[in-house]
Design an enzyme around this catalytic site. Structure first.
Site, PDB file in Angstrom:
ATOM      1  N   HIS A   1       0.846  -1.194   0.000  1.00 44.57           N
ATOM      2  CA  HIS A   1       0.000   0.000   0.000  1.00 44.57           C
ATOM      3  C   HIS A   1       0.888   1.253   0.000  1.00 44.57           C
ATOM      4  O   HIS A   1       2.069   1.195   0.352  1.00 44.57           O
ATOM      5  CB  HIS A   1      -0.925  -0.011   1.211  1.00 44.57           C
ATOM      6  CG  HIS A   1      -2.047  -0.988   1.077  1.00 44.57           C
ATOM      7  ND1 HIS A   1      -2.525  -1.742   2.129  1.00 44.57           N
ATOM      8  CD2 HIS A   1      -2.788  -1.342  -0.007  1.00 44.57           C
ATOM      9  CE1 HIS A   1      -3.518  -2.506   1.711  1.00 44.57           C
ATOM     10  NE2 HIS A   1      -3.689  -2.290   0.418  1.00 44.57           N
TER      11      HIS A   1
ATOM     12  N   ARG B   1      -7.178 -13.688   1.283  1.00 52.21           N
ATOM     13  CA  ARG B   1      -7.989 -14.914   1.419  1.00 52.21           C
ATOM     14  C   ARG B   1      -7.474 -16.022   0.491  1.00 52.21           C
ATOM     15  O   ARG B   1      -7.318 -17.182   0.896  1.00 52.21           O
ATOM     16  CB  ARG B   1      -9.449 -14.608   1.109  1.00 52.21           C
ATOM     17  CG  ARG B   1     -10.340 -15.836   1.156  1.00 52.21           C
ATOM     18  CD  ARG B   1     -11.789 -15.538   0.773  1.00 52.21           C
ATOM     19  NE  ARG B   1     -12.508 -16.786   0.647  1.00 52.21           N
ATOM     20  CZ  ARG B   1     -12.519 -17.535  -0.460  1.00 52.21           C
ATOM     21  NH1 ARG B   1     -11.876 -17.135  -1.542  1.00 52.21           N
ATOM     22  NH2 ARG B   1     -13.159 -18.678  -0.486  1.00 52.21           N
TER      23      ARG B   1
ATOM     24  N   HIS C   1     -10.358  -0.229  -2.802  1.00 53.48           N
ATOM     25  CA  HIS C   1     -10.452  -1.599  -3.311  1.00 53.48           C
ATOM     26  C   HIS C   1     -10.277  -2.600  -2.172  1.00 53.48           C
ATOM     27  O   HIS C   1      -9.672  -3.668  -2.348  1.00 53.48           O
ATOM     28  CB  HIS C   1      -9.403  -1.821  -4.410  1.00 53.48           C
ATOM     29  CG  HIS C   1      -7.984  -1.586  -3.946  1.00 53.48           C
ATOM     30  ND1 HIS C   1      -7.564  -0.448  -3.307  1.00 53.48           N
ATOM     31  CD2 HIS C   1      -6.882  -2.377  -4.028  1.00 53.48           C
ATOM     32  CE1 HIS C   1      -6.276  -0.542  -3.025  1.00 53.48           C
ATOM     33  NE2 HIS C   1      -5.849  -1.703  -3.443  1.00 53.48           N
TER      34      HIS C   1
ATOM     35  N   ASP D   1     -10.858  -6.180  -2.878  1.00 52.64           N
ATOM     36  CA  ASP D   1      -9.789  -6.868  -3.614  1.00 52.64           C
ATOM     37  C   ASP D   1      -8.652  -7.271  -2.676  1.00 52.64           C
ATOM     38  O   ASP D   1      -8.046  -8.339  -2.823  1.00 52.64           O
ATOM     39  CB  ASP D   1      -9.222  -5.960  -4.713  1.00 52.64           C
ATOM     40  CG  ASP D   1     -10.254  -5.600  -5.764  1.00 52.64           C
ATOM     41  OD1 ASP D   1     -11.449  -5.867  -5.546  1.00 52.64           O
ATOM     42  OD2 ASP D   1      -9.868  -5.045  -6.800  1.00 52.64           O
TER      43      ASP D   1
ATOM     44  N   SER E   1      -2.143  -1.596 -11.625  1.00 48.07           N
ATOM     45  CA  SER E   1      -2.149  -1.034 -10.282  1.00 48.07           C
ATOM     46  C   SER E   1      -3.235  -1.715  -9.441  1.00 48.07           C
ATOM     47  O   SER E   1      -4.294  -2.101  -9.965  1.00 48.07           O
ATOM     48  CB  SER E   1      -2.402   0.468 -10.354  1.00 48.07           C
ATOM     49  OG  SER E   1      -2.385   1.029  -9.054  1.00 48.07           O
ATOM     50  N   GLY E   2      -2.971  -1.846  -8.139  1.00 50.48           N
ATOM     51  CA  GLY E   2      -3.889  -2.566  -7.259  1.00 50.48           C
ATOM     52  C   GLY E   2      -5.338  -2.110  -7.371  1.00 50.48           C
ATOM     53  O   GLY E   2      -6.237  -2.928  -7.629  1.00 50.48           O
TER      54      GLY E   2
ATOM     55  N   ASP F   1      -4.535  -6.275  -7.779  1.00 48.52           N
ATOM     56  CA  ASP F   1      -4.652  -7.267  -6.706  1.00 48.52           C
ATOM     57  C   ASP F   1      -5.374  -8.511  -7.218  1.00 48.52           C
ATOM     58  O   ASP F   1      -5.025  -9.650  -6.873  1.00 48.52           O
ATOM     59  CB  ASP F   1      -5.424  -6.686  -5.515  1.00 48.52           C
ATOM     60  CG  ASP F   1      -4.603  -5.688  -4.709  1.00 48.52           C
ATOM     61  OD1 ASP F   1      -3.567  -5.231  -5.217  1.00 48.52           O
ATOM     62  OD2 ASP F   1      -5.007  -5.375  -3.581  1.00 48.52           O
TER      63      ASP F   1
ATOM     64  N   ASP G   1      -1.163  -1.404   4.789  1.00 50.93           N
ATOM     65  CA  ASP G   1      -1.355  -0.232   5.650  1.00 50.93           C
ATOM     66  C   ASP G   1      -2.681  -0.420   6.375  1.00 50.93           C
ATOM     67  O   ASP G   1      -3.745  -0.199   5.797  1.00 50.93           O
ATOM     68  CB  ASP G   1      -1.382   1.026   4.782  1.00 50.93           C
ATOM     69  CG  ASP G   1      -1.776   2.251   5.582  1.00 50.93           C
ATOM     70  OD1 ASP G   1      -1.858   2.160   6.823  1.00 50.93           O
ATOM     71  OD2 ASP G   1      -2.005   3.303   4.967  1.00 50.93           O
TER      72      ASP G   1
HETATM   73  O1  LIG Z   1      -3.213  -1.349  -4.054  1.00 52.82           O
HETATM   74  C1  LIG Z   1      -2.307  -2.083  -3.837  1.00 52.82           C
HETATM   75  C2  LIG Z   1      -2.468  -3.218  -2.914  1.00 52.82           C
HETATM   76  O2  LIG Z   1      -3.782  -3.392  -2.491  1.00 52.82           O
HETATM   77  C3  LIG Z   1      -0.999  -1.896  -4.490  1.00 52.82           C
HETATM   78  O3  LIG Z   1      -1.180  -1.387  -5.789  1.00 52.82           O
HETATM   79  P1  LIG Z   1      -0.053  -0.492  -6.445  1.00 52.82           P
HETATM   80  O4  LIG Z   1       1.231  -1.230  -6.329  1.00 52.82           O
HETATM   81  O5  LIG Z   1      -0.460  -0.285  -7.865  1.00 52.82           O
HETATM   82  O6  LIG Z   1      -0.038   0.795  -5.651  1.00 52.82           O
END
Ligand SMILES: O=C(CO)COP(=O)(O)O
Length: 143
Positions: free
Chosen positions: A12, A101, A92, A95, A59-60, A65, A85
């Site tokens: 994060h 999980r 998200h 996700d 990107s997450g 994710d 974090d």
């Molecule tokens: O969102 C994330 C993990 O949940 C990480 O994504 P990024 O590496 O794109 O910031």
């Protein structure tokens, strides 16, 4: 025994500096393995460690994710290093929960913080190939 590990690295935003610091500290060991990352995490790692065999996905928050989760469900990831974090909301969140999980469901080694990541990278499970290369091995990924 094939000890090449397929490792996903995710952080994060407020934990990215910590993950990059950890990757730099363990770059030599990680260089012997295959790496994937969510998009922003991966780009930042490659800026610092351009020699790593790291493939960024999206990107997450944009599906990254879930892409990593899909690789886990397909049996293509052995280890997830995910510096979370826990003090910030994430758009998200569903996700994020799905990713942890699936790691539990598929028996993937999972580190959510630096202490656990240190345990994983220093374990015999991780280090076997690194410590005992076979003939001609030079630590390059994909051997
Ligand atoms: O969102 C994330 C993990 O949940 C990480 O994504 P990024 O590496 O794109 O910031």
């Amino acid at each position: 025994m094939d000890t090449l590990k397929r490792i996903a690295l995710v952080a994060h935003d407020r934990r990215k500096d910590d993950l990059i610091d950890w990757v730099r500290a363990n770059a030599r060991a990680l260089a012997a393995h295959r790496l994937w990352s969510t998009g922003t995490t991966g780009r930042r790692i490659l800026e610092q460690c351009p020699g790593l065999a790291l493939t960024p996905v999206k990107s997450g928050p944009l599906g990254g994710d879930q892409q990593i989760g899909a690789k886990i469900a397909e049996g293509e990831i052995d280890m997830l290093i995910f510096f979370v974090d826990p003090l910030s909301p994430h758009p998200h969140e569903a996700d994020v929960q799905a990713l942890t999980r699936l790691s539990a469901l598929y028996n993937v080694a999972l580190a959510l913080n630096r202490t656990t990541a240190d345990f994983l990278v220093s374990s015999p499970f991780f280090a076997a190939r690194y410590a005992a290369p076979t003939g001609g091995g030079d630590g390059e990924p994909g051997e």
